[in-house]
Motif scaffolding. Structure first.
Motif, mmCIF file in Angstrom:
data_model
loop_
_atom_site.group_PDB
_atom_site.id
_atom_site.type_symbol
_atom_site.label_atom_id
_atom_site.label_comp_id
_atom_site.label_asym_id
_atom_site.label_seq_id
_atom_site.Cartn_x
_atom_site.Cartn_y
_atom_site.Cartn_z
ATOM 1 N N HIS A 249 0.858 -1.353 0.051
ATOM 2 C CA HIS A 249 0.046 0.043 0.015
ATOM 3 C C HIS A 249 0.815 1.210 -0.009
ATOM 4 O O HIS A 249 0.446 2.418 0.422
ATOM 5 C CB HIS A 249 -0.917 -0.041 1.129
ATOM 6 C CG HIS A 249 -1.970 -1.242 1.223
ATOM 7 N ND1 HIS A 249 -3.106 -1.067 0.482
ATOM 8 C CD2 HIS A 249 -1.921 -2.283 1.835
ATOM 9 C CE1 HIS A 249 -3.704 -2.091 0.540
ATOM 10 N NE2 HIS A 249 -3.192 -2.799 1.458
ATOM 11 N N ARG A 250 2.057 1.154 -0.275
ATOM 12 C CA ARG A 250 3.151 2.155 -0.464
ATOM 13 C C ARG A 250 3.281 2.989 0.741
ATOM 14 O O ARG A 250 3.413 4.332 0.717
ATOM 15 C CB ARG A 250 2.729 3.063 -1.595
ATOM 16 C CG ARG A 250 3.786 3.965 -2.267
ATOM 17 C CD ARG A 250 3.364 4.657 -3.620
ATOM 18 N NE ARG A 250 4.141 5.674 -4.087
ATOM 19 C CZ ARG A 250 4.580 6.767 -3.490
ATOM 20 N NH1 ARG A 250 3.754 7.370 -2.768
ATOM 21 N NH2 ARG A 250 5.666 7.542 -4.015
ATOM 22 N N TRP A 251 3.083 2.408 2.084
ATOM 23 C CA TRP A 251 3.214 3.077 3.342
ATOM 24 C C TRP A 251 2.306 4.392 3.246
ATOM 25 O O TRP A 251 2.776 5.344 3.818
ATOM 26 C CB TRP A 251 4.743 3.025 3.601
ATOM 27 C CG TRP A 251 5.579 2.002 3.498
ATOM 28 C CD1 TRP A 251 6.234 1.735 2.623
ATOM 29 C CD2 TRP A 251 5.490 1.232 4.670
ATOM 30 N NE1 TRP A 251 6.871 0.412 2.892
ATOM 31 C CE2 TRP A 251 6.250 0.155 4.272
ATOM 32 C CE3 TRP A 251 4.903 0.890 5.755
ATOM 33 C CZ2 TRP A 251 6.594 -1.019 5.052
ATOM 34 C CZ3 TRP A 251 5.017 -0.175 6.809
ATOM 35 C CH2 TRP A 251 6.037 -1.198 6.271
ATOM 36 N N GLU A 252 1.138 4.420 2.923
ATOM 37 C CA GLU A 252 0.327 5.364 2.807
ATOM 38 C C GLU A 252 -0.415 5.841 4.447
ATOM 39 O O GLU A 252 -0.862 6.967 4.489
ATOM 40 C CB GLU A 252 -0.924 5.146 1.886
ATOM 41 C CG GLU A 252 -0.356 5.112 0.342
ATOM 42 C CD GLU A 252 -1.711 4.542 -0.380
ATOM 43 O OE1 GLU A 252 -2.617 4.278 0.259
ATOM 44 O OE2 GLU A 252 -1.371 4.276 -1.461
ATOM 45 N N ARG A 253 -0.118 4.939 5.162
ATOM 46 C CA ARG A 253 -0.495 5.300 6.447
ATOM 47 C C ARG A 253 0.461 4.981 7.681
ATOM 48 O O ARG A 253 1.523 4.165 7.473
ATOM 49 C CB ARG A 253 -1.822 4.403 7.000
ATOM 50 C CG ARG A 253 -3.111 4.439 6.056
ATOM 51 C CD ARG A 253 -4.113 3.712 6.555
ATOM 52 N NE ARG A 253 -4.809 4.402 7.827
ATOM 53 C CZ ARG A 253 -5.353 3.704 8.651
ATOM 54 N NH1 ARG A 253 -5.331 2.402 8.736
ATOM 55 N NH2 ARG A 253 -5.899 4.418 9.613
ATOM 56 N N LEU A 254 0.684 5.803 8.382
ATOM 57 C CA LEU A 254 1.927 5.976 9.511
ATOM 58 C C LEU A 254 1.625 4.933 10.436
ATOM 59 O O LEU A 254 2.636 4.288 11.182
ATOM 60 C CB LEU A 254 2.109 7.174 10.080
ATOM 61 C CG LEU A 254 2.572 8.319 9.318
ATOM 62 C CD1 LEU A 254 2.559 9.641 10.060
ATOM 63 C CD2 LEU A 254 4.113 8.212 8.964
#
Length: 371
Positions: A249-254
């Motif tokens: 998910h392309r590190w979209e959430r921390l």
């Protein structure tokens, strides 16, 4: 272990506005005196945009950690409307997690009655084992991994509980669906309870990562949860899986980086040689390194020098980390379009045959769109 330099207004040469800095300092169950002082300093800034803080915290799954830290350190110094809003969102998350936890207990119990091993993935179990409190990590749905031969039996259990598949499939379509390299979960929704359950037989689509149940099923160990004994992986074996999920998910959430950071803090005796060997064999080492590198720079995670040296030797990891930070820290960031995501997923794989496998998925998508 060495002590890392503290966060500042620039990470990987990218400016981090105060609202995101505050989230990063609060994105942990542990804080030292220096972090506490940074938090106190940031909330005193006259132009701090509290609605941006709250919006970003909600988007990144950090509301519970934000509230816990602010409520402990400086609740009286925060605008009343802001702290009340954060408190409300945090309490709502706690209530939701209790509902999900009860539902997970019921489903796991029924799986055990059918002699099916079900491994909870993320959600309440991760919150309990890594954060030490199910209220500290948001859980949007329930993800449970089973072996592929048990998926259809699991489906029957969910239907008996009132769940319905999100996509209706004929028997032939269902068999093809379970065999497809592009699929990894069968999703069911309970309309009354508003709960989504995802049955996983792979960690992600095969074009993202080849990790399947066969790669870790023999390592499952008993784990006490809510009065029953469930099956779970040793904590360090979750690291590659969580890094694959974040990279997918392309590190979209921390919050996905918080999972990595908290796991490492609660499990410091990691067998790094073993993990690097496993991720190399499964061609997800770059995803693994990417998650570690981001957690190192954004959340102050200490890594062994020899591991950090190997990560930095992969210049693609450093470049991808910078791109991800640019997206994370831009106020009105937009997720890249499908082609941009495809390029990212090709870059994050190391072997050319697996890059090509992902490119094939893009071509299939393109053909469908053109129809």
């Amino acid at each position: 272990m060495q002590t890392l330099p503290k966060l500042n207004a620039n990470i990987l040469n990218i400016y981090v506005r105060p609202e995101i800095q505050l989230l990063l300092y609060c994105a942990s169950t542990k804080r030292d005196a220096a972090k506490t002082e940074q938090i106190k300093s940031l909330i005193q800034l006259p132009n701090l945009d509290w609605q941006d803080v709250i919006s970003q915290a909600y988007k990144h799954g950090l509301v519970p950690l934000l509230y816990t830290n602010l409520n402990t350190i400086c609740k009286d110094d925060i605008p009343k409307e802001a702290i009340n809003q954060i408190r409300h969102l945090s309490y709502a998350n706690s209530q939701r997690n209790l509902v999900l936890c009860a539902e997970l207990f019921k489903i796991l119990h029924l799986l055990q009655e059918k002699d099916i091993k079900g491994v909870p993935y993320k959600g309440p179990i991760l919150a309990s084992t890594v954060y030490g409190n199910i209220a500290l990590r948001p859980s949007g749905d329930l993800d449970i991994i089973v072996q592929q031969q048990h998926v259809l039996e699991f489906k029957k259990i969910l239907i008996s509980l009132g769940y319905q598949p999100l996509v209706e499939l004929t028997q032939r379509e269902e068999i093809a669906f379970l065999e497809a390299k592009s699929e990894h979960s069968y999703n069911f929704f309970h309309d009354e309870k508003k709960i989504l359950v995802e049955i996983h037989w792979r960690v992600s689509p095969e074009y993202t990562s080849p990790i399947e149940t066969k790669h870790f099923w023999s390592k499952l160990k008993p784990f006490p949860f809510a009065g029953i004994t469930i099956h779970n992986l040793p904590l360090e074996d979750w690291l590659p899986i969580l890094c694959v999920h974040g990279s997918r998910h392309r590190w979209e959430r921390l919050i996905w980086l918080c999972d990595i950071a908290e796991l490492l803090r609660t499990n410091p005796e990691v067998n790094w040689d073993y993990l690097i060997q496993v991720t190399t064999e499964l061609d997800c080492k770059r995803m693994f390194f990417l998650g570690l590198f981001l957690a190192h720079h954004l959340l102050d995670v200490t890594l062994p020098v020899k591991v950090l040296r190997q990560i930095k030797a992969d210049t693609e990891v450093v470049a991808l980390s910078s791109d991800i930070c640019q997206s994370l820290f831009t106020k009105d960031n937009h997720n890249p379009k499908f082609l941009g995501r495809t390029i990212f997923h090709m870059r994050v794989r190391e072997r050319w045959q697996n890059k090509f496998l992902y490119f094939q998925s893009f071509l299939r998508w393109l053909m469908i769109v053109r129809k």
